[in-house]
Design a protein around this motif. Structure first.
Motif, PDB file in Angstrom:
ATOM      1  N   ASN A  30       0.824  -1.208   0.000  1.00 18.03           N
ATOM      2  CA  ASN A  30       0.000   0.000   0.000  1.00 18.03           C
ATOM      3  C   ASN A  30       0.862   1.265   0.000  1.00 18.03           C
ATOM      4  OD1 ASN A  30      -2.343  -1.447  -0.119  1.00 18.03           O
ATOM      5  ND2 ASN A  30      -2.779  -1.319   2.052  1.00 18.03           N
ATOM      6  N   THR A  33       2.290   1.686  -3.372  1.00 16.31           N
ATOM      7  CA  THR A  33       1.245   2.202  -4.256  1.00 16.31           C
ATOM      8  C   THR A  33       1.184   3.723  -4.177  1.00 16.31           C
ATOM      9  OG1 THR A  33      -0.095   0.201  -4.087  1.00 16.31           O
ATOM     10  CG2 THR A  33      -1.254   2.225  -4.692  1.00 16.31           C
ATOM     11  N   GLN A  34       1.170   4.257  -2.968  1.00 13.00           N
ATOM     12  CA  GLN A  34       1.118   5.714  -2.801  1.00 13.00           C
ATOM     13  C   GLN A  34       2.359   6.378  -3.385  1.00 13.00           C
ATOM     14  OE1 GLN A  34       0.336   5.669   1.498  1.00 13.00           O
ATOM     15  NE2 GLN A  34      -1.517   6.832   1.034  1.00 13.00           N
ATOM     16  N   ALA A  37       2.276   6.110  -7.270  1.00 15.44           N
ATOM     17  CA  ALA A  37       1.243   7.007  -7.810  1.00 15.44           C
ATOM     18  C   ALA A  37       1.750   8.448  -7.805  1.00 15.44           C
ATOM     19  CB  ALA A  37      -0.043   6.888  -7.003  1.00 15.44           C
ATOM     20  N   LYS A  46      -2.526   4.917 -13.832  1.00 13.62           N
ATOM     21  CA  LYS A  46      -3.273   4.872 -12.578  1.00 13.62           C
ATOM     22  C   LYS A  46      -2.621   3.787 -11.732  1.00 13.62           C
ATOM     23  CE  LYS A  46      -6.337   7.755 -14.031  1.00 13.62           C
ATOM     24  NZ  LYS A  46      -6.056   9.137 -13.736  1.00 13.62           N
ATOM     25  N   ASN A  48      -3.097   1.907  -8.152  1.00 12.14           N
ATOM     26  CA  ASN A  48      -3.968   1.675  -7.002  1.00 12.14           C
ATOM     27  C   ASN A  48      -3.724   0.286  -6.428  1.00 12.14           C
ATOM     28  OD1 ASN A  48      -5.886   4.071  -7.001  1.00 12.14           O
ATOM     29  ND2 ASN A  48      -6.056   3.375  -9.114  1.00 12.14           N
ATOM     30  N   SER A  49      -4.065   0.108  -5.167  1.00 11.07           N
ATOM     31  CA  SER A  49      -4.060  -1.216  -4.536  1.00 11.07           C
ATOM     32  C   SER A  49      -5.495  -1.704  -4.474  1.00 11.07           C
ATOM     33  CB  SER A  49      -3.503  -1.140  -3.109  1.00 11.07           C
ATOM     34  OG  SER A  49      -2.124  -0.922  -3.119  1.00 11.07           O
ATOM     35  N   LEU A  78     -10.552  -1.661 -11.230  1.00  5.45           N
ATOM     36  CA  LEU A  78      -9.300  -0.909 -11.301  1.00  5.45           C
ATOM     37  C   LEU A  78      -8.667  -0.980 -12.691  1.00  5.45           C
ATOM     38  CD1 LEU A  78      -7.779  -1.767  -7.813  1.00  5.45           C
ATOM     39  CD2 LEU A  78      -8.853   0.387  -8.530  1.00  5.45           C
ATOM     40  N   THR A  87      -6.216   7.607  -8.534  1.00  4.36           N
ATOM     41  CA  THR A  87      -4.891   7.010  -8.487  1.00  4.36           C
ATOM     42  C   THR A  87      -4.348   7.177  -7.072  1.00  4.36           C
ATOM     43  OG1 THR A  87      -2.755   6.814  -9.622  1.00  4.36           O
ATOM     44  CG2 THR A  87      -3.568   9.048  -9.226  1.00  4.36           C
ATOM     45  N   GLY A  89      -4.876   5.051  -4.548  1.00  4.19           N
ATOM     46  CA  GLY A  89      -5.862   4.640  -3.557  1.00  4.19           C
ATOM     47  C   GLY A  89      -5.830   3.155  -3.260  1.00  4.19           C
ATOM     48  N   PHE A  91      -8.631   0.063  -2.700  1.00  3.69           N
ATOM     49  CA  PHE A  91     -10.034  -0.170  -3.025  1.00  3.69           C
ATOM     50  C   PHE A  91     -10.481  -1.607  -2.787  1.00  3.69           C
ATOM     51  CE2 PHE A  91      -8.760   3.468  -5.438  1.00  3.69           C
ATOM     52  CZ  PHE A  91      -9.852   4.308  -5.390  1.00  3.69           C
ATOM     53  N   PRO A  96     -13.284   3.105  -1.840  1.00  8.63           N
ATOM     54  CA  PRO A  96     -11.968   3.255  -1.191  1.00  8.63           C
ATOM     55  C   PRO A  96     -11.990   2.640   0.209  1.00  8.63           C
ATOM     56  CG  PRO A  96     -13.104   5.374  -1.331  1.00  8.63           C
ATOM     57  CD  PRO A  96     -13.965   4.377  -2.034  1.00  8.63           C
TER      58      PRO A  96
END
Length: 99
Positions: A30, A33-34, A37, A46, A48-49, A78, A87, A89, A91, A96
């Motif tokens: 996670n 991912t941030q 992004a 995009k 995202n996790s 996604l 993007t 995030g 989910f 979210p």
């Protein structure tokens, strides 16, 4: 299992589920991912996790709550995001999840 907020919430279904290596790897994913992004924010990507939920697979087992088709919903959502989609995030389905 990667949500810090859910692990800290006594009302959460995963509260107290201390599978340390698995949880830590999901939390690391996670954060990655941030970071990714942010690094690609000016690109068309995009990042995202997704949390498919507890799915009846070889890993999830027969007692899992979701059928494979239901577990796929998050990945399909996604993978088919439009250019204006979110993007960075985390989910489940199309909603979210708190970090």
């Amino acid at each position: 299992m990667g949500s810090h907020a859910a692990h800290a919430d006594p009302t959460s279904a995963i509260y107290g589920k201390t599978i340390v290596p698995y949880n830590a790897s999901k939390a690391a994913l996670n954060l990655y991912t941030q970071n990714l992004a942010h690094a690609l924010k000016d690109e068309k990507f995009k990042v995202n996790s997704g949390c498919p939920g507890w799915v009846k697979t070889d890993m999830g087992g027969k007692d899992a709550f979701l059928e494979v088709e239901e577990g796929a919903e998050t990945s399909v959502y996604l993978a088919t995001l439009g250019a204006d989609g979110p993007t960075g995030g985390f989910f489940s389905k199309q909603q979210p999840i708190p970090w």
